[in-house]
Design a protein around this motif. Structure first.
Motif, PDB file in Angstrom:
ATOM      1  N   GLY A  47       0.859  -1.221   0.189  1.00 33.06           N
ATOM      2  CA  GLY A  47      -0.029   0.151  -0.141  1.00 33.06           C
ATOM      3  C   GLY A  47       1.063   1.312  -0.089  1.00 33.06           C
ATOM      4  O   GLY A  47       0.355   2.336  -0.083  1.00 33.06           O
ATOM      5  N   CYS A  48       2.110   1.238   0.211  1.00 29.76           N
ATOM      6  CA  CYS A  48       2.981   2.398  -0.052  1.00 29.76           C
ATOM      7  C   CYS A  48       3.199   2.789  -1.195  1.00 29.76           C
ATOM      8  O   CYS A  48       3.174   2.061  -2.246  1.00 29.76           O
ATOM      9  CB  CYS A  48       4.405   2.061   0.518  1.00 29.76           C
ATOM     10  SG  CYS A  48       4.489   1.843   2.333  1.00 29.76           S
ATOM     11  N   ALA A  49       3.089   4.246  -1.343  1.00 27.52           N
ATOM     12  CA  ALA A  49       3.462   4.857  -2.678  1.00 27.52           C
ATOM     13  C   ALA A  49       4.829   4.667  -3.036  1.00 27.52           C
ATOM     14  O   ALA A  49       5.798   4.939  -2.029  1.00 27.52           O
ATOM     15  CB  ALA A  49       2.959   6.437  -2.628  1.00 27.52           C
ATOM     16  N   VAL A  50       5.167   4.850  -4.120  1.00 26.18           N
ATOM     17  CA  VAL A  50       6.602   4.356  -4.584  1.00 26.18           C
ATOM     18  C   VAL A  50       7.014   5.555  -5.528  1.00 26.18           C
ATOM     19  O   VAL A  50       6.364   6.005  -6.682  1.00 26.18           O
ATOM     20  CB  VAL A  50       6.772   2.877  -5.208  1.00 26.18           C
ATOM     21  CG1 VAL A  50       8.516   3.082  -5.576  1.00 26.18           C
ATOM     22  CG2 VAL A  50       6.345   1.933  -4.318  1.00 26.18           C
ATOM     23  N   TYR A  51       8.008   6.314  -5.098  1.00 26.03           N
ATOM     24  CA  TYR A  51       8.459   7.257  -5.953  1.00 26.03           C
ATOM     25  C   TYR A  51       9.949   7.101  -6.542  1.00 26.03           C
ATOM     26  O   TYR A  51      10.844   6.281  -5.652  1.00 26.03           O
ATOM     27  CB  TYR A  51       8.738   8.652  -5.326  1.00 26.03           C
ATOM     28  CG  TYR A  51       7.134   9.160  -4.745  1.00 26.03           C
ATOM     29  CD1 TYR A  51       6.617   9.966  -5.675  1.00 26.03           C
ATOM     30  CD2 TYR A  51       6.533   8.545  -3.597  1.00 26.03           C
ATOM     31  CE1 TYR A  51       5.271  10.152  -5.335  1.00 26.03           C
ATOM     32  CE2 TYR A  51       5.405   8.935  -3.501  1.00 26.03           C
ATOM     33  CZ  TYR A  51       4.598   9.610  -4.393  1.00 26.03           C
ATOM     34  OH  TYR A  51       3.332  10.180  -3.734  1.00 26.03           O
ATOM     35  N   ASP A  52      10.395   7.398  -7.573  1.00 26.49           N
ATOM     36  CA  ASP A  52      11.646   7.158  -8.246  1.00 26.49           C
ATOM     37  C   ASP A  52      12.597   8.306  -7.686  1.00 26.49           C
ATOM     38  O   ASP A  52      12.339   9.137  -7.007  1.00 26.49           O
ATOM     39  CB  ASP A  52      11.583   6.983  -9.686  1.00 26.49           C
ATOM     40  CG  ASP A  52      11.386   8.247 -10.431  1.00 26.49           C
ATOM     41  OD1 ASP A  52      11.262   9.379  -9.927  1.00 26.49           O
ATOM     42  OD2 ASP A  52      11.313   8.386 -11.752  1.00 26.49           O
ATOM     43  N   VAL A  53      13.746   8.056  -8.295  1.00 26.34           N
ATOM     44  CA  VAL A  53      14.952   9.059  -7.928  1.00 26.34           C
ATOM     45  C   VAL A  53      14.743  10.306  -8.082  1.00 26.34           C
ATOM     46  O   VAL A  53      15.136  11.455  -7.451  1.00 26.34           O
ATOM     47  CB  VAL A  53      16.453   8.520  -8.324  1.00 26.34           C
ATOM     48  CG1 VAL A  53      16.377   8.805  -9.854  1.00 26.34           C
ATOM     49  CG2 VAL A  53      17.335   9.241  -7.485  1.00 26.34           C
ATOM     50  N   ALA A  54      13.753  10.715  -9.113  1.00 23.25           N
ATOM     51  CA  ALA A  54      13.551  12.130  -9.714  1.00 23.25           C
ATOM     52  C   ALA A  54      12.164  12.699  -9.091  1.00 23.25           C
ATOM     53  O   ALA A  54      11.628  13.592  -9.218  1.00 23.25           O
ATOM     54  CB  ALA A  54      13.497  11.817 -11.336  1.00 23.25           C
ATOM     55  N   GLY A  55      11.637  11.693  -8.178  1.00 21.98           N
ATOM     56  CA  GLY A  55      10.314  12.191  -7.531  1.00 21.98           C
ATOM     57  C   GLY A  55       9.110  11.760  -8.329  1.00 21.98           C
ATOM     58  O   GLY A  55       8.063  12.234  -8.084  1.00 21.98           O
ATOM     59  N   MET A  56       9.259  10.932  -9.357  1.00 20.51           N
ATOM     60  CA  MET A  56       8.180  10.577 -10.108  1.00 20.51           C
ATOM     61  C   MET A  56       7.267   9.348  -9.544  1.00 20.51           C
ATOM     62  O   MET A  56       8.118   8.589  -9.182  1.00 20.51           O
ATOM     63  CB  MET A  56       8.453  10.241 -11.628  1.00 20.51           C
ATOM     64  CG  MET A  56       7.358  10.050 -12.383  1.00 20.51           C
ATOM     65  SD  MET A  56       7.907   9.451 -14.321  1.00 20.51           S
ATOM     66  CE  MET A  56       8.647  11.087 -14.683  1.00 20.51           C
TER      67      MET A  56
END
Lengths: 151, 130
Positions: B30-39
């Motif tokens: 259920g956690c939101a995942v963000y890449d290194v650029a914040g996307m």
């Protein structure tokens, strides 16, 4: 290395022998936690239902991916999986009903499992030793047992 | 594994790990995942495990499956149903991405940050070793 994660990025490899416990579980030689473990019924050594797998406990290692160390059952395990206020309430109720101060859920260590596959999940001890039926026993003794004519 | 050494290893495995060393599935699902650029990459819908070691029943966490629709993931193992449902299931879960544990940089409450870009991730179908 990020202390929140406990494992250095790039540490360890995603190598494993792979397993194929059954249809819908095996994904490219690996297994899905939802398919193989979560919400599955656990049986004790006598075939009695013990509870369901409500959460999984992983142990972080200094190197490499976390290792599955135990299956967690009970309301204090299931509550955190329900996000939001309902989850908090669920966990709080479970904590109140626990006979111990420690709110940590019932824990079934992985070495205690004698069978783990798509068909069945069996723990190699009896239900009373695991302690997942404590509430049922308490209600039987303190509520049902006090009703005139019971037992 | 047999003998006294094997029994000792099993006893050690039964002990509850220190709280700081514990990670629960509910900390990740259920956690939101963000890449290194914040996307935004998606939400963790499933965990991918692999067997390891000589003993049976030993699993380690090797990846997180991130996708948009949780229902598609939950139904993946279900038998074939009406065609619209199968279509939805295939379509949505095919778009899921697989995050290898090695690229997870930081785990915070309800949020996971990655150490790579979204376009470097593999589709969940196949993915690690697949």
């Amino acid at each position: 290395m990020d202390p929140d994660k406990g494992t250095a990025p790039g540490a360890g490899t995603a190598s494993g022998e792979g397993t194929a416990p059954g249809a819908g579980v095996d994904i490219g030689g690996y297994v899905s936690a939802r398919g193989l473990l979560l919400d599955r019924q656990i049986y004790d050594v006598d075939g009695e239902p013990v509870g369901k797998v409500d959460d999984l406990e992983f142990e972080r290692r200094p190197q490499g991916p976390p290792v599955l160390s135990a299956l967690l059952t009970g309301p204090t395990a299931f509550g955190p999986r329900i996000t939001g206020r309902l989850g908090s309430w669920w966990t709080a109720i479970g904590r109140r009903l626990r006979p111990f101060a420690d709110p940590y859920p019932n824990r079934i260590p992985m070495p205690d499992l004698v069978r783990l596959d798509q068909a069945m999940l069996v723990v190699g001890m009896s239900r009373d030793r695991i302690g997942t039926d404590r509430l049922q026993v308490w209600v039987g003794e303190h509520v049902i047992g006090r009703i005139p004519g019971a037992g | 594994m047999t003998g006294a050494g094997g029994e000792e290893a099993r006893r050690a495995a039964r002990r509850r790990p220190a709280p700081a060393a514990v990670l629960r599935a509910s900390d990740l699902l259920g956690c939101a995942v963000y890449d290194v650029a914040g996307m935004r990459v998606g939400v963790v819908r499933d965990l991918r495990l692999s067997t390891w070691g000589a003993r049976r029943g030993r699993y380690r966490l090797v990846g997180l499956e991130c996708g948009a629709v949780g229902l598609a993931h939950r139904l993946r193992g279900a038998p074939a149903g009406p065609w619209p449902l199968s279509l939805l299931r295939r379509g949505r879960s095919a778009r899921s991405l697989l995050v290898a544990w090695e690229v997870v940089d930081r785990i915070r409450p309800r949020r996971i940050d990655l150490a790579c870009r979204r376009d470097e991730l593999q589709p969940a179908r196949g993915g690690i070793g697949g």
